[in-house]
Design an enzyme around this catalytic site. Sequence first.
Site: not given
Ligand code: IDP
Ligand code: MG
Length: 153
Positions: A11, A51, A59, A87, A93, A104, A114, A117, A128
């Site tokens: 990212k 996304y 968010f 993963r 996350t 992370r 974070n 992805h 993807e």
């Molecule tokens: P992942 O990246 O671990 O698969 P997902 O739940 O798919 O997590 O969420 C996608 C992305 O959205 C996360 O990597 C993060 O950048 C962002 N995100 C998810 N939850 C939050 C939140 O509660 N606050 C801010 N950003 C979030």
């Molecule tokens: Mg995800």
Amino acid sequence: MEIERTLILLKPDAVQRGFIGDIISRFEHKGLKLAGLRMLWISRKLAENHYGEHAGKGFYNGLVNFIKSGPVVAMIIEGDDAIATVRKMVGSTNPKEAAPGTIRYDFGMHTGRNLIHASDSKKSSEKEISLFFDIDEIIEYDKNEDSWIYEKS
Ligand code: IDP
Ligand code: MG
């Protein structure tokens, strides 16, 4: 053994903070293989496609704006059980909840920054990969080190 491919995005925060090399090294050192690599500036349309599952969440707008706030590095990583393995290397996350030794945890402090992805399933990896790579950008090759990483069964 099940060879899989998964889609990784470094990212904008990872690019800006100079972690491209460190993160790619982790995958190389693990024994995973790069099968595609490109740098790009994500468009709004691509961000919304990528996304889409999060549309409507609190968010979501911040996430879409963030992922297009600077260039990203997209890559395809290949190897045995690559989707789950990557993963695990990426971590939870929320970087604060991620295990030490994950990308992370080691590089991040906040969920919205974070760094990386990674596809979460075979279905999402296929979708993807096709969003970010044309068929002829997926590179097939043998590496001489494969027999030092996998025991032939
Ligand atoms: P992942 O990246 O671990 O698969 P997902 O739940 O798919 O997590 O969420 C996608 C992305 O959205 C996360 O990597 C993060 O950048 C962002 N995100 C998810 N939850 C939050 C939140 O509660 N606050 C801010 N950003 C979030
Ligand atoms: Mg995800």
